[in-house]
Scaffold this active site. Structure first.
Site, PDB file in Angstrom:
ATOM      1  N   ASP A  82       0.823  -1.210   0.000  1.00 41.82           N
ATOM      2  CA  ASP A  82       0.000   0.000   0.000  1.00 41.82           C
ATOM      3  C   ASP A  82       0.856   1.258   0.000  1.00 41.82           C
ATOM      4  O   ASP A  82       2.031   1.245   0.388  1.00 41.82           O
ATOM      5  CB  ASP A  82      -0.951   0.012   1.203  1.00 41.82           C
ATOM      6  CG  ASP A  82      -0.229   0.109   2.535  1.00 41.82           C
ATOM      7  OD1 ASP A  82       0.796  -0.589   2.719  1.00 41.82           O
ATOM      8  OD2 ASP A  82      -0.683   0.879   3.417  1.00 41.82           O
ATOM      9  N   GLU A 177       0.069  -1.400   5.543  1.00 40.60           N
ATOM     10  CA  GLU A 177       1.120  -1.019   6.487  1.00 40.60           C
ATOM     11  C   GLU A 177       1.017   0.452   6.866  1.00 40.60           C
ATOM     12  O   GLU A 177       1.242   0.826   8.020  1.00 40.60           O
ATOM     13  CB  GLU A 177       2.503  -1.312   5.879  1.00 40.60           C
ATOM     14  CG  GLU A 177       3.672  -1.147   6.842  1.00 40.60           C
ATOM     15  CD  GLU A 177       4.275   0.260   6.854  1.00 40.60           C
ATOM     16  OE1 GLU A 177       5.179   0.512   7.668  1.00 40.60           O
ATOM     17  OE2 GLU A 177       3.837   1.117   6.047  1.00 40.60           O
TER      18      GLU A 177
END
Length: 412
Positions: A82, A177
């Site tokens: 991400d 994350e």
């Protein structure tokens, strides 16, 4: 550019062009379905290169194995898919600047934006390097797609040349994350390693084993709503109470923009709502547990004080643990750290180990029993439009991964 740097640049730019931004307001896992677009591509690439045990878990993590060619412990390497939700990440157009000449870098989609050595001093160290940036209206996403590119580039090389000695390797590419939800409770068992490393660091040479400890906080304010024409003595404006809370927090000592080094902070990240109800969100950061607890007490005390001024309102403050300083566990067994530091010296770089003013998936993994220091990728100026990375620094990170694997086998 060499064949290695060409491959690293091509991988990075391919991954960065895929929108994979996470969303802290989404309850889904992963928080955004678009992250799975990158996950599926990584599965496909792992299959093509000949990795084993490839799967996309139902919690959105891509797992794979590089079978060992020598006896040794099983080591994991991780990077997150991400990109940060703080800045636009839709429509990323990566571009490669070959042979950086030391001058200002301009952006085709934002003529007012300029990247200079004065603004980003590490640029001065990259003369002649090949630099990847975005086009000026988005972040790049080298955080952490540079880590993904480094790991997969190196994995492909290991699979192509089985004469390189290494023990079993487990790969993991995680979602979410950036919003603190990258490590599912099932990941340590699914990863099944002796220890691991995240490739999620910055400048070449960084070997990090200390992170912030982190909590998130949500303050909800319920005022009293009534037509403003008849509000005297009746209305309680939640916006005013939210403003009082913000104003009462330390303004000269605990803001991110005023702190560095080992200083922690209280950071207001979101303010939403209206006159009848408001929600404030904060992140609390400190390197020590006691300092983090004290910052939570400060926020609660401010909320209680503002509540006392207006009993007709309801103010609640909820603090949620996010991750803890990985040092608390790694200092009990520094072997993963010293191996990485020695491997860094093997490739001609002096290791630099400074506390990370942030966190990684390794923070949560270490806390959950999987020691997981953090290694450099070369990424710079992350989470904004000036983000950039040197492809040659990525190549050094790949060299580090290979040197580390050699050291692990030699000491097995």
């Amino acid at each position: 550019m060499t064949a290695r740097t060409e491959d690293l640049a091509a991988r990075l730019m391919r991954y960065c062009a895929i929108d994979s931004q996470s969303d802290a307001d989404s309850p889904a896992q992963p928080s955004t379905a678009i992250q799975l677009n990158l996950a599926r591509l990584l599965v496909q690439e792992l299959e093509i290169m000949g990795a084993s045990d490839i799967r996309l878990t139902d919690y959105g993590t891509v797992l794979a194995t590089i079978p060992g060619t020598a006896e040794g412990p099983t080591i994991g390497f991780l990077a997150h898919m991400d990109t940060a939700p703080q800045f636009n990440a839709t429509g990323v157009k990566p571009r490669l600047i070959r042979g950086y000449n030391g001058g200002a870098i301009t952006y085709p989609d934002n003529p007012t934006l300029t990247l200079t050595p004065e603004a980003s001093p590490n640029l001065l160290k990259k003369l002649g390097h090949d630099i990847v940036t975005a086009s000026g209206t988005t972040l790049l996403g080298a955080d952490d797609k540079a880590g993904i590119a480094i790991i997969l580039h190196t994995a492909a090389a290991l699979l192509k040349d089985p004469s390189i000695p290494h023990g079993p390797i487990r790969l993991a590419f995680t979602p979410d994350e950036e919003i603190g939800r990258g490590v599912d409770q099932r990941l340590p068992s699914d990863l099944n390693v002796d220890w691991a490393y995240t490739f999620d660091g910055g400048e070449a040479g960084e070997i990090e084993f200390e992170t912030f400890s982190a909590d998130g906080a949500e303050v909800k304010i319920e005022g009293v709503s009534i037509h403003p024409g008849w509000a005297k003595g009746k209305m309680v404006n939640a916006i005013h109470l939210a403003s009082k809370i913000i104003a009462a927090l330390p303004q000269h000592t605990m803001l991110p923009e005023l702190t560095d080094g080992r200083d922690g902070f209280i950071h207001a990240t979101d303010m939403t709502g209206g006159s009848s109800a408001m929600t404030l969100r904060f992140i609390l950061r400190d390197f020590e547990r006691q300092g983090l607890e004290e910052k939570g007490k400060i926020l609660r005390a401010v909320c209680d004080a503002v509540q006392a001024t207006e009993p007709r309102a309801t103010i609640t403050c909820t603090i949620t643990p996010q991750y803890r300083n990985m040092r608390y566990w790694l200092e009990n067994d520094m072997r993963p750290v010293t191996l990485a530091q020695d491997a860094c010296r093997d490739i001609g770089l002096d290791p630099v180990s400074v506390p990370i003013r942030g966190g990684t998936d390794g923070s949560r993994l270490t806390e959950m029993g999987v020691p997981c220091p953090n290694l450099f990728t070369g990424m710079q100026e992350i989470h904004g439009p000036l983000e950039w990375v040197s492809v040659q620094d990525m190549e050094r990170a790949s060299d580090l991964m290979l040197a580390l694997l050699r050291r692990v086998v030699a000491q097995a």
